[in-house]
Write a protein that holds these residues in place. Structure first.
Motif, short mmCIF file in Angstrom:
data_model
loop_
_atom_site.label_atom_id
_atom_site.label_comp_id
_atom_site.label_asym_id
_atom_site.label_seq_id
_atom_site.Cartn_x
_atom_site.Cartn_y
_atom_site.Cartn_z
N GLY A 11 -28.87 19.83 16.34
CA GLY A 11 -28.60 21.26 16.30
C GLY A 11 -27.63 21.60 15.19
N GLY A 13 -26.36 24.68 14.67
CA GLY A 13 -25.73 25.97 14.98
C GLY A 13 -24.22 25.82 14.82
N THR A 14 -23.49 26.77 15.37
CA THR A 14 -22.03 26.75 15.20
C THR A 14 -21.42 25.46 15.75
OG1 THR A 14 -22.02 29.13 15.34
CG2 THR A 14 -19.92 28.04 15.75
N ALA A 15 -21.83 25.05 16.97
CA ALA A 15 -21.25 23.84 17.57
C ALA A 15 -21.62 22.62 16.74
CB ALA A 15 -21.74 23.70 19.01
N ASP A 34 -32.18 19.42 12.98
CA ASP A 34 -32.43 20.76 13.53
C ASP A 34 -33.92 21.07 13.43
OD1 ASP A 34 -30.50 23.51 14.11
OD2 ASP A 34 -32.66 23.73 13.86
N GLY A 35 -34.49 21.45 14.58
CA GLY A 35 -35.94 21.68 14.62
C GLY A 35 -36.31 23.15 14.50
N THR A 41 -27.49 30.88 15.55
CA THR A 41 -27.82 32.01 16.43
C THR A 41 -26.88 33.18 16.17
OG1 THR A 41 -28.82 30.68 18.15
CG2 THR A 41 -27.77 32.72 18.87
N LYS A 51 -23.59 43.33 16.17
CA LYS A 51 -22.43 44.15 15.83
C LYS A 51 -22.75 45.10 14.67
CE LYS A 51 -21.28 42.24 18.90
NZ LYS A 51 -21.73 41.08 19.66
N HIS A 114 -37.67 18.27 15.25
CA HIS A 114 -37.28 18.40 16.65
C HIS A 114 -36.92 17.01 17.18
CE1 HIS A 114 -37.36 20.64 20.43
NE2 HIS A 114 -37.71 19.48 20.96
N ALA A 115 -35.81 16.89 17.89
CA ALA A 115 -35.37 15.57 18.39
C ALA A 115 -35.62 15.44 19.89
CB ALA A 115 -33.89 15.41 18.10
N GLY A 140 -27.82 24.69 21.61
CA GLY A 140 -27.72 26.14 21.85
C GLY A 140 -28.43 26.58 23.12
N ASP A 302 -23.42 26.37 23.52
CA ASP A 302 -24.23 26.99 24.57
C ASP A 302 -25.06 25.97 25.35
OD1 ASP A 302 -23.28 29.38 23.56
OD2 ASP A 302 -25.25 30.33 23.38
N LEU A 310 -19.06 32.26 20.86
CA LEU A 310 -19.00 31.69 19.51
C LEU A 310 -17.76 30.81 19.31
CD1 LEU A 310 -17.94 32.20 16.34
CD2 LEU A 310 -20.25 31.42 16.80
C1 LIG Z 1 -27.34 39.07 20.88
C2 LIG Z 1 -26.17 38.12 20.98
C3 LIG Z 1 -24.91 38.57 20.66
C4 LIG Z 1 -23.83 37.70 20.75
N1 LIG Z 1 -22.61 38.18 20.44
C5 LIG Z 1 -21.55 37.37 20.54
C6 LIG Z 1 -20.26 37.85 20.22
O1 LIG Z 1 -20.08 39.01 19.82
N2 LIG Z 1 -19.22 37.01 20.33
C7 LIG Z 1 -19.36 35.73 20.78
O2 LIG Z 1 -18.36 35.01 20.90
N3 LIG Z 1 -20.58 35.24 21.09
C8 LIG Z 1 -21.67 36.03 20.98
N4 LIG Z 1 -22.90 35.54 21.26
C9 LIG Z 1 -23.02 34.15 21.70
C10 LIG Z 1 -22.99 33.18 20.48
O3 LIG Z 1 -23.93 33.62 19.53
C11 LIG Z 1 -23.31 31.76 20.94
O4 LIG Z 1 -22.38 31.38 21.93
C12 LIG Z 1 -23.27 30.75 19.80
O5 LIG Z 1 -24.01 31.19 18.71
C13 LIG Z 1 -23.80 29.39 20.28
O6 LIG Z 1 -23.77 28.45 19.23
P1 LIG Z 1 -24.44 27.02 19.40
O7 LIG Z 1 -24.04 26.20 18.24
O8 LIG Z 1 -24.17 26.48 20.75
O9 LIG Z 1 -26.03 27.28 19.34
P2 LIG Z 1 -27.01 27.77 18.16
O10 LIG Z 1 -26.32 28.48 17.08
O11 LIG Z 1 -28.13 28.42 18.87
O12 LIG Z 1 -27.55 26.41 17.53
C14 LIG Z 1 -28.48 25.56 18.18
C15 LIG Z 1 -29.36 24.88 17.13
O13 LIG Z 1 -30.05 23.79 17.75
C16 LIG Z 1 -31.37 23.71 17.25
N5 LIG Z 1 -32.19 22.96 18.24
C17 LIG Z 1 -32.44 23.31 19.53
N6 LIG Z 1 -33.15 22.33 20.14
C18 LIG Z 1 -33.33 21.33 19.23
C19 LIG Z 1 -33.95 20.05 19.27
N7 LIG Z 1 -34.50 19.54 20.38
N8 LIG Z 1 -34.00 19.30 18.13
C20 LIG Z 1 -33.42 19.76 17.00
N9 LIG Z 1 -32.78 20.95 16.91
C21 LIG Z 1 -32.73 21.73 18.01
C22 LIG Z 1 -31.77 25.17 17.05
O14 LIG Z 1 -32.80 25.29 16.08
C23 LIG Z 1 -30.45 25.79 16.55
O15 LIG Z 1 -30.35 25.80 15.14
C24 LIG Z 1 -24.02 36.37 21.17
C25 LIG Z 1 -25.31 35.89 21.47
C26 LIG Z 1 -26.37 36.76 21.38
C27 LIG Z 1 -27.75 36.25 21.69
#
Ligand SMILES: Cc1cc2nc3c(=O)[nH]c(=O)nc-3n(C[C@H](O)[C@H](O)[C@H](O)COP(=O)(O)OP(=O)(O)OC[C@H]3O[C@@H](n4cnc5c(N)ncnc54)[C@H](O)[C@@H]3O)c2cc1C
Ligand SMILES: NC(=O)c1ccc[n+]([C@@H]2O[C@H](COP(=O)([O-])OP(=O)(O)OC[C@H]3O[C@@H](n4cnc5c(N)ncnc54)[C@H](O)[C@@H]3O)[C@@H](O)[C@H]2O)c1
Length: 471
Positions: A11, A13-15, A34-35, A41, A51, A114-115, A140, A302, A310
Motif C-alpha cells: 500500500g 497511501g499515507t500510512a 501497490d495494486g 486516498t 474540502k 496486487h499482493a 487502507g 485505515d 489521515l
Molecule cells: C471523502 C473522505 C474525506 C476524508 N476527509 C478526511 C479529513 O478531512 N481528515 C482526515 O484526517 N481524514 C479524512 N479522511 C480519511 C483519510 O483519507 C484516511 O484515513 C487516510 O487516507 C487513510 O490512509 P491509508 O494510508 O490508510 O490508506 P490509503 O491512502 O487508502 O492507501 C491504501 C493503498 O493500498 C493499496 N492497496 C490496497 N490493497 C492492496 C493490495 N492487496 N496490494 C497492493 N496494494 C493494495 C491501495 O491501492 C492504496 O493505494 C477522509 C476520507 C474520505 C473517504
C-alpha cells in the motif's frame, strides 16, 4: 521468480508512505507494492477534494448571507456545476501530483501489483513472489456498499466516484451522516442541489454526547431534509431511484453512499497468516506497536480500522516502519484523539468522548457553552453552536470535549493541546482571552467545570504573584 527484501510495504497511501520513509532510514533493500491508483486516498478521493468542494460551497453560501442582510441586491444565480467539478479536480490533481513527485526519488522500489500473503514472510504478486523479513500492511479502506444495492450502480456513487462527475445531479439522497455524509450533504445542499439525508441515529459526524447530537441534528435539519432510520433503495422509476426510510419513499437522481468504510483486506490472503481474525476480518494486533500477534507483520492506517484519520495513518505508518526495522518492537502512546467534521458549524470530538467516559465509569463533571449569544459569533452571523467540556471531578483536569461551533476546528485543536498537556480548567482560566474572539465562548464551560469540581476553586482566576510559575 522470488526476490528477497528486508521489508515489504503493501500500500502506497499515507500510512504506507510514512512507513517507507522510516524503513528507508535503515535499509535500501525494501519494496513498496501497490495494486491500485497512486496518489493516496486523502489526496485523490478523500480529505482534499472533499474540502475543495466544501470551500466552494462555503463561498457560495456566504453570498446568500449578504442577500439575507440586504447587502447584495441581486439573487445569486445557481453556480455552474461543471465548472465547480473541474475546479475540484484541478485542485485534486495538484495534490496528487505532489504525492507522486515525493515518490520519484525511490520509484525503483515500487511494484504496481496486487499482493497476497502466502505465509507471514511471503507475498504472491501474480507473476512473481516477494520474500521479506518484515511486512507492513497499509492497504487502507473501501466504502461500504450493501450487496443488494449493486444492481443500482448507475445511480449509486461513493466518494471514489463523486469527484469524477462532469456535472452534478439535480437531487441527491445522502445515506449515512458520519463525517463523509455530513460534509458532502451540506456542501451539495449549499450549492443548490436538492439533498435529502438518512441517518440511522443522531450520532452525526461521530458525536457521542446526546446533547450535542441533538443540537447538531437540529442545526443540519434547518437547511436539509434529514430522516432518521435505515436507508433503503426501493427501485427505479423513469430514470430516477426510489429511495426510502421507514414508511416514507421519495425519488432521487443519485444516491451518495456514505455508510462507512471497511478495512481493505479482502483478497490479501490473511487466512494464510495463521492468526485469528475478528468479526470484521482484521487480525488481532497490538494497538501501540501495530504488530500482528508475534508475527513479523504489522498493520497500519485505515487497514486496521482503529482511527481511520489521515494524521493517525501517518503516525501509525511511521511506528510500523520503525518497529519493522528495530531489534525490539517499541510501544508508542497514542496522541490525544481529535476528530473534526468540516461542516458549518464544525463538529469535533476531542480527547475522551462522552460515550467512553460513561463506559469507563469515570467520575467527571460537564461544563457547557453555547454560541447563540456569543459576541463574535453574532458579528460573524454564525451564532450557532454548543460545546460540552468533560473534566475529572476531583481536580477539574480536562479529559475531553464534544462540540459543534463556528470555527470549531481551531477550538478543537486548542482543547486537544490543553488536554494533552494535562491542564485543569483553572489553569486555562488563568490564561488571556482576547475580546471579541470565539475562544471567549469556551470560558463559561471552563468556569462551570471549575465550579463543579470538588477541588476548592481559587478566589481569583488571575494568579497571585507568589503563585506565578511563568513570571
Ligand atoms: C471523502 C473522505 C474525506 C476524508 N476527509 C478526511 C479529513 O478531512 N481528515 C482526515 O484526517 N481524514 C479524512 N479522511 C480519511 C483519510 O483519507 C484516511 O484515513 C487516510 O487516507 C487513510 O490512509 P491509508 O494510508 O490508510 O490508506 P490509503 O491512502 O487508502 O492507501 C491504501 C493503498 O493500498 C493499496 N492497496 C490496497 N490493497 C492492496 C493490495 N492487496 N496490494 C497492493 N496494494 C493494495 C491501495 O491501492 C492504496 O493505494 C477522509 C476520507 C474520505 C473517504
Ligand atoms: N473530516 C474528517 O476528518 C473526515 C471526513 C470524512 C471521512 N473521515 C474518515 O472516514 C471514515 C469514514 O467516514 P464515513 O462518514 O463514511 O463513515 P462513518 O462510519 O463515520 O459513518 C457512517 C454512518 O452511516 C450510518 N449508516 C450505515 N448504514 C446506514 C443505513 N443503511 N442507513 C442509514 N445510515 C446508515 C452509520 O450509522 C454511521 O453513522 C470515518 O471514520 C472518518 O474517520 C474523516
Amino acid at each position: 521468480m522470488t526476490k528477497t527484501y528486508d521489508a515489504a510495504i503493501i500500500g502506497a497511501g499515507t500510512a504506507g508512505l510514512t512507513a517507507r520513509a522510516e524503513v528507508a532510514r535503515h535499509t535500501d533493500n525494501y519494496v513498496v507494492i501497490d495494486g491500485g491508483t497512486l496518489g493516496t486516498t486523502c489526496a485523490r478521493v478523500g480529505c482534499m477534494p472533499s474540502k475543495s468542494l466544501i470551500s466552494i460551497a462555503k463561498a457560495y453560501h456566504s453570498r446568500q448571507g449578504l442577500e439575507f442582510l440586504n447587502l447584495e441586491n441581486t439573487k445569486a444565480p445557481l453556480p455552474d456545476y461543471a465548472k465547480i467539478m473541474r475546479h475540484v479536480r484541478h485542485l485534486r490533481d495538484r495534490f496528487v501530483a505532489g504525492v507522486e513527485r515525493g515518490m520519484q526519488p525511490w520509484r525503483d522500489h515500487l511494484i504496481q501489483k496486487h499482493a497476497r500473503f502466502i505465509d507471514p514472510n511471503t507475498l504472491d504478486l501474480g507473476d512473481e513472489t516477494v520474500h521479506a523479513d518484515k511486512i507492513i500492511i497499509a492497504t487502507g479502506s473501501k466504502p461500504v456498499i450493501p450487496e443488494s444495492w449493486r444492481k443500482y450502480a448507475k445511480y449509486l456513487m461513493d466518494t471514489d466516484q463523486l469527484f469524477e462527475l462532469e456535472t452534478l445531479p439535480h437531487s441527491v439522497a445522502v445515506f449515512g451522516l458520519g463525517p463523509v455524509g455530513v460534509e458532502l450533504a451540506q456542501a451539495l445542499s449549499r450549492i443548490g442541489i436538492d439533498v435529502t439525508c438518512v441517518t440511522r441515529s443522531k450520532a452525526i459526524g461521530g458525536l457521542t454526547d446526546p446533547d450535542i447530537q441533538n443540537y447538531a441534528f437540529q442545526s443540519l435539519s434547518q437547511n436539509m431534509n434529514v430522516r432518521v432510520g435505515s436507508a433503503e433503495i426501493v427501485g427505479e422509476n423513469g430514470g430516477r431511484l426510489i429511495v426510502g426510510c421507514g414508511d416514507e419513499t421519495w425519488n432521487a437522481d443519485r444516491v451518495l453512499a456514505a455508510l462507512g468504510r471497511h478495512p481493505a483486506l479482502d483478497g490479501l490472503g490473511l487466512e494464510n497468516l495463521g492468526v485469528k481474525l475478528d468479526s470484521r476480518g482484521i487480525p488481532l494486533f497490538d494497538e501501540n506497536t501495530f504488530q500482528i500477534e508475534n508475527l513479523p507483520v504489522f498493520i497500519t492506517g485505515d487497514a486496521n480500522g482503529l482511527r481511520p484519520l489521515l494524521h493517525e495513518a501517518a503516525d501509525e505508518g511511521r511506528i510500523a516502519g520503525y518497529n519493522a526495522m528495530a531489534k525490539e518492537v517499541n510501544c508508542f502512546q497514542k496522541r490525544i484523539y481529535l476528530g473534526i467534521t468540516f461542516s458549518e458549524p464544525n463538529i469535533a470530538v476531542i480527547g475522551k468522548s462522552y460515550k467512553s467516559l460513561i463506559q469507563d465509569k469515570t467520575d467527571f463533571v460537564i461544563g457547557e457553552s453555547d454560541y447563540e449569544h456569543q459576541g463574535r459569533a453574532i458579528i460573524m452571523g454564525q451564532n450557532e453552536g454548543r460545546v460540552r467540556l468533560y473534566a475529572r471531578k476531583t481536580d477539574n483536569l480536562l479529559l475531553g470535549a464534544e462540540l459543534i461551533a463556528p470555527h470549531g476546528e481551531h477550538l478543537a485543536h486548542l482543547l486537544a493541546w490543553a488536554i494533552g498537556f494535562g491542564v485543569r480548567a483553572v489553569d486555562i482560566l488563568s490564561m488571556p482571552f482576547y475580546h471579541p474572539v470565539l475562544e471567549e465562548g469556551l470560558r463559561s464551560a471552563f468556569r462551570q467545570v471549575a465550579d463543579k469540581s470538588t477541588m476548592p476553586k481559587p478566589q481569583f482566576e488571575m494568579l497571585r504573584c507568589q503563585d506565578s510559575v511563568t513570571g
